[in-house]
Write a protein that holds these residues in place. Sequence first.
Motif, PDB file in Angstrom:
ATOM      1  N   GLU A 191       1.978  -4.113 -12.096  1.00 38.02           N
ATOM      2  CA  GLU A 191       0.743  -3.323 -12.176  1.00 38.02           C
ATOM      3  C   GLU A 191       0.031  -3.285 -10.830  1.00 38.02           C
ATOM      4  O   GLU A 191      -0.416  -2.218 -10.376  1.00 38.02           O
ATOM      5  CB  GLU A 191      -0.172  -3.913 -13.254  1.00 38.02           C
ATOM      6  CG  GLU A 191      -1.450  -3.105 -13.452  1.00 38.02           C
ATOM      7  CD  GLU A 191      -2.388  -3.723 -14.480  1.00 38.02           C
ATOM      8  OE1 GLU A 191      -3.280  -2.999 -14.965  1.00 38.02           O
ATOM      9  OE2 GLU A 191      -2.243  -4.917 -14.779  1.00 38.02           O
ATOM     10  N   TYR A 192      -0.057  -4.430 -10.183  1.00 40.74           N
ATOM     11  CA  TYR A 192      -0.692  -4.507  -8.863  1.00 40.74           C
ATOM     12  C   TYR A 192       0.099  -3.694  -7.843  1.00 40.74           C
ATOM     13  O   TYR A 192      -0.472  -2.933  -7.043  1.00 40.74           O
ATOM     14  CB  TYR A 192      -0.774  -5.977  -8.438  1.00 40.74           C
ATOM     15  CG  TYR A 192      -1.388  -6.239  -7.082  1.00 40.74           C
ATOM     16  CD1 TYR A 192      -2.584  -5.657  -6.676  1.00 40.74           C
ATOM     17  CD2 TYR A 192      -0.770  -7.129  -6.189  1.00 40.74           C
ATOM     18  CE1 TYR A 192      -3.146  -5.930  -5.437  1.00 40.74           C
ATOM     19  CE2 TYR A 192      -1.324  -7.417  -4.945  1.00 40.74           C
ATOM     20  CZ  TYR A 192      -2.506  -6.813  -4.575  1.00 40.74           C
ATOM     21  OH  TYR A 192      -3.062  -7.089  -3.351  1.00 40.74           O
ATOM     22  N   ALA A 193       1.422  -3.817  -7.889  1.00 41.34           N
ATOM     23  CA  ALA A 193       2.275  -3.087  -6.950  1.00 41.34           C
ATOM     24  C   ALA A 193       2.111  -1.580  -7.094  1.00 41.34           C
ATOM     25  O   ALA A 193       2.029  -0.849  -6.102  1.00 41.34           O
ATOM     26  CB  ALA A 193       3.734  -3.485  -7.161  1.00 41.34           C
ATOM     27  N   MET A 194       2.051  -1.099  -8.328  1.00 42.51           N
ATOM     28  CA  MET A 194       1.912   0.343  -8.549  1.00 42.51           C
ATOM     29  C   MET A 194       0.526   0.838  -8.097  1.00 42.51           C
ATOM     30  O   MET A 194       0.389   1.950  -7.577  1.00 42.51           O
ATOM     31  CB  MET A 194       2.145   0.672 -10.022  1.00 42.51           C
ATOM     32  CG  MET A 194       3.567   0.434 -10.489  1.00 42.51           C
ATOM     33  SD  MET A 194       4.829   1.369  -9.550  1.00 42.51           S
ATOM     34  CE  MET A 194       5.496   0.088  -8.467  1.00 42.51           C
ATOM     35  N   GLN A 195      -0.499   0.009  -8.284  1.00 49.62           N
ATOM     36  CA  GLN A 195      -1.839   0.376  -7.809  1.00 49.62           C
ATOM     37  C   GLN A 195      -1.832   0.531  -6.294  1.00 49.62           C
ATOM     38  O   GLN A 195      -2.392   1.505  -5.752  1.00 49.62           O
ATOM     39  CB  GLN A 195      -2.848  -0.693  -8.219  1.00 49.62           C
ATOM     40  CG  GLN A 195      -4.251  -0.474  -7.653  1.00 49.62           C
ATOM     41  CD  GLN A 195      -5.218  -1.588  -8.017  1.00 49.62           C
ATOM     42  OE1 GLN A 195      -5.359  -1.927  -9.194  1.00 49.62           O
ATOM     43  NE2 GLN A 195      -5.889  -2.182  -7.023  1.00 49.62           N
ATOM     44  N   LEU A 196      -1.197  -0.397  -5.590  1.00 49.08           N
ATOM     45  CA  LEU A 196      -1.130  -0.332  -4.127  1.00 49.08           C
ATOM     46  C   LEU A 196      -0.288   0.848  -3.661  1.00 49.08           C
ATOM     47  O   LEU A 196      -0.612   1.501  -2.655  1.00 49.08           O
ATOM     48  CB  LEU A 196      -0.547  -1.635  -3.578  1.00 49.08           C
ATOM     49  CG  LEU A 196      -1.395  -2.897  -3.780  1.00 49.08           C
ATOM     50  CD1 LEU A 196      -0.632  -4.126  -3.289  1.00 49.08           C
ATOM     51  CD2 LEU A 196      -2.726  -2.781  -3.044  1.00 49.08           C
ATOM     52  N   LEU A 197       0.781   1.141  -4.398  1.00 49.38           N
ATOM     53  CA  LEU A 197       1.644   2.271  -4.024  1.00 49.38           C
ATOM     54  C   LEU A 197       0.863   3.580  -4.140  1.00 49.38           C
ATOM     55  O   LEU A 197       0.948   4.449  -3.249  1.00 49.38           O
ATOM     56  CB  LEU A 197       2.872   2.287  -4.933  1.00 49.38           C
ATOM     57  CG  LEU A 197       4.025   3.192  -4.509  1.00 49.38           C
ATOM     58  CD1 LEU A 197       4.622   2.730  -3.189  1.00 49.38           C
ATOM     59  CD2 LEU A 197       5.106   3.209  -5.592  1.00 49.38           C
ATOM     60  N   ARG A 198       0.093   3.727  -5.194  1.00 52.47           N
ATOM     61  CA  ARG A 198      -0.716   4.944  -5.359  1.00 52.47           C
ATOM     62  C   ARG A 198      -1.777   5.058  -4.272  1.00 52.47           C
ATOM     63  O   ARG A 198      -2.132   6.167  -3.839  1.00 52.47           O
ATOM     64  CB  ARG A 198      -1.385   4.952  -6.742  1.00 52.47           C
ATOM     65  CG  ARG A 198      -0.423   5.148  -7.908  1.00 52.47           C
ATOM     66  CD  ARG A 198      -1.179   5.414  -9.213  1.00 52.47           C
ATOM     67  NE  ARG A 198      -1.967   4.252  -9.629  1.00 52.47           N
ATOM     68  CZ  ARG A 198      -1.518   3.282 -10.412  1.00 52.47           C
ATOM     69  NH1 ARG A 198      -0.269   3.310 -10.861  1.00 52.47           N
ATOM     70  NH2 ARG A 198      -2.315   2.271 -10.759  1.00 52.47           N
TER      71      ARG A 198
END
Length: 544
Positions: A191-198
């Motif tokens: 979840e954290y990784a996808m937030q940073l990717l966005r």
Amino acid sequence: MNALTIRLCRTAGILLMGCWLSACGPQQLPPGLVYCSEGNPESFNPQLVTSGTTIDATSHQLYNRLVDYDDDSGKIVPGLAKAWHVSADGLSYRFELRKGVNFHSSKIFTPSRTLNADDVLFSFHRILDEDHPYHYVSRSGYPFFQSIDFADLVTSVTKLDDYRIEFHLSRPDASFLANLATDFAVILSREYAMQLLRAGTPEKLDQLAIGTGPFRLVEYVKNEYIRYRRHEGYWGKIPEIEMLVFDITSKSTVRLSKLITGDCSVSALPKAGELTRVSEHPQLVLDETAGLNVAFWAFNTQKQPFNDVRVRRALSHAIDKQNILRAVYQNSAIEAKGILPPTSWAYNSDAGAGLEFSPEKARQLLTEAGIDKLTIDIWAMPVARAYNPNALKTAELIQADLAKIGVKVNIISYDWSVFSQKLSHSDYDSVLIGWNADNSDPDNFFTPLLSCASVESGSNRSRWCNTEFDAMVRAAKAINDIRARTALYHEAEAMLAEQAPMMSFAHAKRMLLKSDQITGMHLSAFGGISFDRISIKSDKEQAH
């Protein structure tokens, strides 16, 4: 409130930070601990490195693994996975995850859910899948996993449901569970990784770390400190200490002084020569245990003249290991015969046979190789590690030994961050370095340090690739019979003695200095350090 807690307000730069809190009255200070560490971490994600400095700062503080290794029992024990099942053919490993495991929160991330199978898939797919959006965010690669050829071994990682995942292997591997218990196999937040990717900032995943471990990262200032807070939502036993500070102090003498004055309560890597001072201070306690490690001098076998086995053997013959043990380790280590220490179940006391100290043989081999004059560089680590507390001193002793056979040595060192970066380019003649094992499986030495795959990953500092050696080690991992595996590892050690890609010289004790106010700290034989079980005696307890 005890004296150690009060000192947190004046140590490790906390005073400059407003004592962590906006108002720093003594009544407001939560219990905490300051650890004098030896250097800066290269990253806050241990998947990306193999250095002990990074492992100490990250793996057991910030993260958890599917399984862990209990060095008291010698068994693999549950971690984030509460149970697992291995198929009869050894090709499938099914893990059942714990429920209710919380991730950290930070200024930029608040988790909306607990850990589930998606996080495990993300953590391993990132390593295995070159098309994964995070695979190439790491410029350093995934050196431990690359060194053990993880991508070739694991054909897939699949989600059975939200709390069950399954690894499928291309072949049986007796070291697979042990490798999942290493300090490198941590679980990240998808979840954290996808937030940073966005947000277009995926690199923050490895620096502004979010894990499930007993502490969460608060702040890092290079060359000064790392600050952690207790993870109040931790799934395991919540640590007693609320604050943890890594006071980055590169010089051993300064670390000892800070420990004596109380500005640190635990200190890393004391030099053997300093231990006499420790006995003068009854408030200090020395913890030590036999270490599963090895210190070695690696020759870059892909550069001339180190591609000639006669030169490598000549240099190995020229070194007086006993002199190094006396001068550098001062009875805190034993001589290494091969790469496996005596505490390993596959240890061979005859390993290294034929590479005894003999300047005469060294001169003879150089003559046979057609070398009259030789100048070489030795790169020496600028930081102390358990396996080599003073690489510069070791280099000087080797320099003196080689001068006796007509070989000139230039000693090269840099700041640790620069040293590690330059080392990754492999443009060196030789390097003094070493390895701390993460578990008791002998493969934790052989494959990460000497496999052909580990040349590409960068953990093979000798850059030696031998397909016969690889086949031997792979055969040892394909079976579970200890006797048969041991026999194969003895053959591998014999090949190393013959080919001499590195000269192993010491297996060191692991040592840690601490205040007598500190209890509950366990010093493992393996790499890494943990602070989650520590207690600090109260003033009343100290009085008694």
